[in-house]
Design an enzyme around this catalytic site. Structure first.
Site, PDB file in Angstrom:
ATOM      1  N   SER A  46     -65.338  -6.252  18.838  1.00  0.00           N
ATOM      2  CA  SER A  46     -64.684  -7.834  18.647  1.00  0.00           C
ATOM      3  C   SER A  46     -63.664  -7.779  19.839  1.00  0.00           C
ATOM      4  O   SER A  46     -63.428  -7.502  20.679  1.00  0.00           O
ATOM      5  CB  SER A  46     -64.114  -7.658  17.169  1.00  0.00           C
ATOM      6  OG  SER A  46     -63.694  -8.762  16.989  1.00  0.00           O
ATOM      7  N   ASN A  47     -62.819  -8.970  19.683  1.00  0.00           N
ATOM      8  CA  ASN A  47     -61.813  -9.089  20.457  1.00  0.00           C
ATOM      9  C   ASN A  47     -60.527  -9.737  19.592  1.00  0.00           C
ATOM     10  O   ASN A  47     -60.735  -9.937  18.206  1.00  0.00           O
ATOM     11  CB  ASN A  47     -61.951 -10.402  21.395  1.00  0.00           C
ATOM     12  CG  ASN A  47     -62.486 -11.534  20.639  1.00  0.00           C
ATOM     13  OD1 ASN A  47     -61.773 -12.151  20.106  1.00  0.00           O
ATOM     14  ND2 ASN A  47     -63.808 -11.977  20.722  1.00  0.00           N
TER      15      ASN A  47
END
Ligand code: C5P
Length: 407
Positions: A215-216
Site C-alpha cells: 500500500s502507500n
C-alpha cells in the site's frame, strides 16, 4: 491563466492570548486562498503580537484603539463592518466572547460585532478551566443562538506553565481556513446543483495473504475534502474510498473498498451516471499475482514475489466515457509539468493536479497541499500551499467550465 475570483472579504481580529502569534499565519493563508483580508487588534492582543507583524501580514493598516476614530470623521467600526462579509476573531479570548455576548462596544472587536458584520466566526483560545466555566459556556451559547459560528478550540498543549494537555488550544491555521472556506462555500451559489460528482480517495491495499499487503501512506484527506466541497456546492456526491481513518463527509454516499480491482468495480456504475470524476486515489500500481488464503509462513531467508499491474482505473473508465469530465492527480519528483501534461493527454483528463512529494506542504497525510494545475497542452499554474479543503474548492472552480451546460 487567471487566478480564481476573489472570495469573501474578511476582517481578522486578534484579541489577547498567546495564540495571537498565529494570527499572521491565518491572515496569510486566507489571502493566499483568495480572500480579501483586513486586520484588527484589541489592546490586549498587543501583549502577545506586535502591530507591525499584523500590519505586514495584512499588507495594510491595523484597525486598533489608536486608529479607531479618524480626523476625517470616519468611524472605522462602521466602515469596516459594512465592507466585511465575515469577522473572524482569532484568537478569541473569554473576555472578547463576554463583551460580544453582552453587547459591549468598548473595544474594536465588540464594536465591529455590534455594527452589522453579516457573520462572526470565533476561534477561541483559553485555558480549559475558562473554556469549561459556566459563564463562558453560557456566553458561547448566547452567541451561537445569535447565529455566530465557532471553530475549535482544539485539544492540545496549553500555554500556561505546567498545564499539560487540555481543551482550549486555538485551532491550527489550516483548520481555521477550512472552516472559513466551508462557510464561504455554503453561502456561495449552489453552482453544482443537479450535478453528479464522483470522487475517489485514499490508498488501495493489495493483499499478499490475509494479514500482509502492499500500500502507500495516502490519508484520503484530499479526496474527502473534494467530496465535502462538491456536496456543499449542491452536487450529488459519491465517494469511493480505499482504507482511511476519516469520518465520511455529511450528505455524501460513501463506498468503501480495499483493492484497485474493487475500486474500479465500485466506480464504474457511479461514473457512468456522473458529470465529473475527481480521481484523487493513490492507487497501488502493483498487486501480488496471487493472494495466499493462509498467512504465508516465514520459510527461508528470501521470498520472491510475483507482482502484476493493477488496472489503470482512469484509462479503463475513459473507454466508455460519455460527457463525463475527468480530473486526476499526479505525484512526480522530476520534470513534473511535462510528465503530468502527458498523463492528462493519455488519460483523457481536463486537467491534472500535480504534487511534488519532496516539497513541504505536499506531504501525504497533511492538512495542506501544494498543487500545480497542469492542462493537457502543458500550460500550468502553481498554487501556493493551502488547506486541502481550499484546494478542493479551487479545483471545482476550474472543473466547472468544462461541464456541459444544463445536463
Ligand atoms: O500514472 P499515475 O499513477 O501517476 O496517474 C495518477 C492518476 O491516475 C491519479 O489520478 C490516480 O488516481 C490515477 N490512477 C488510476 N489507476 C491506477 C493508478 C493511478 O486511475 N492504477
Amino acid at each position: 491563466m487567471t487566478t480564481s475570483e476573489a472570495r469573501g472579504k474578511i476582517v481578522v481580529a486578534a484579541t489577547g492570548g498567546v495564540a495571537a502569534l498565529k494570527t499572521p499565519a491565518v491572515v496569510r493563508r486566507l489571502a493566499e486562498a483568495g480572500y480579501a483580508v483586513r486586520v484588527a487588534a484589541t489592546d490586549a492582543a498587543y501583549h502577545f503580537i506586535t502591530k507591525l507583524s499584523l500590519a505586514i501580514a495584512a499588507g495594510g493598516e491595523v484597525f486598533d484603539s489608536v486608529s479607531w476614530f479618524r480626523p476625517d470623521g470616519e468611524a472605522r467600526h462602521i466602515a469596516w463592518a459594512r465592507w466585511a462579509d465575515l469577522l473572524l476573531v482569532a484568537p478569541a479570548s473569554a473576555d472578547a466572547l463576554a463583551s460580544a455576548a453582552t453587547g459591549r462596544a468598548d473595544d474594536v472587536v465588540s464594536a465591529l460585532t455590534l455594527s452589522g458584520v453579516p457573520q462572526v466566526m470565533w476561534a477561541p483560545a483559553m485555558n480549559t478551566a475558562m473554556w469549561r466555566h459556566p459563564t463562558v459556556v453560557r456566553n458561547v451559547a448566547l452567541l451561537r443562538a445569535d447565529g455566530h459560528r465557532f471553530v475549535g478550540p482544539d485539544e492540545g498543549r496549553l500555554a500556561a506553565k505546567d498545564e499539560g494537555v487540555g481543551i482550549g488550544r486555538m485551532s491550527e491555521p489550516p483548520a481555521i481556513v477550512a472552516a472559513v472556506d466551508e462557510w464561504w462555500a455554503a453561502r456561495a451559489t449552489h453552482d453544482l446543483e443537479n450535478r453528479r460528482v464522483v470522487v475517489s480517495a485514499g490508498p488501495t491495499r493489495e493483499y499478499l495473504d490475509p494479514v500482509r499487503y502492499l500500500s502507500n501512506p495516502s490519508s484520503g484527506k484530499m479526496g474527502f475534502a473534494v467530496a465535502a466541497a462538491a456536496a456543499a456546492r449542491g452536487a450529488e456526491v459519491t465517494l469511493v474510498s480505499g482504507p482511511t481513518e476519516l469520518d465520511p463527509p455529511s450528505e455524501v454516499t460513501v463506498i468503501r473498498v480495499t483493492s484497485a480491482d474493487e475500486m474500479l468495480a465500485a466506480l464504474e456504475g457511479p461514473f457512468n451516471a456522473s458529470d465529473l470524476l475527481v480521481m484523487t486515489a493513490a492507487v497501488a500500481d502493483w498487486r501480488p499475482q496471487t493472494t495466499a488464503t493462509e498467512k504465508r509462513p516465514k520459510l527461508g531467508e528470501q521470498l520472491t514475489l510475483e507482482l502484476v499491474r493493477t488496472p489503470d482505473i482512469l484509462t479503463s473508465l475513459v473507454e466508455n466515457r460519455g460527457q463525463q469530465v475527468m480530473v486526476g492527480f499526479a505525484m512526480e519528483t522530476d520534470q513534473g509539468v511535462e510528465r503530468a501534461a502527458a498523463k492528462a493527454r493519455r488519460k483523457g483528463l481536463a486537467f491534472i493536479c500535480l504534487n511534488y512529494p519532496t516539497e513541504e506542504g505536499s506531504a501525504f497525510g497533511g492538512d495542506d497541499n501544494q498543487v500545480t494545475l497542469v492542462l493537457p497542452d502543458g500550460r500550468s499554474e502553481a498554487w501556493p500551499p493551502m488547506a486541502k479543503r481550499v484546494v478542493a474548492d479551487r479545483l471545482l472552480d476550474r472543473a466547472l467550465p468544462f461541464l456541459k451546460s444544463g445536463s
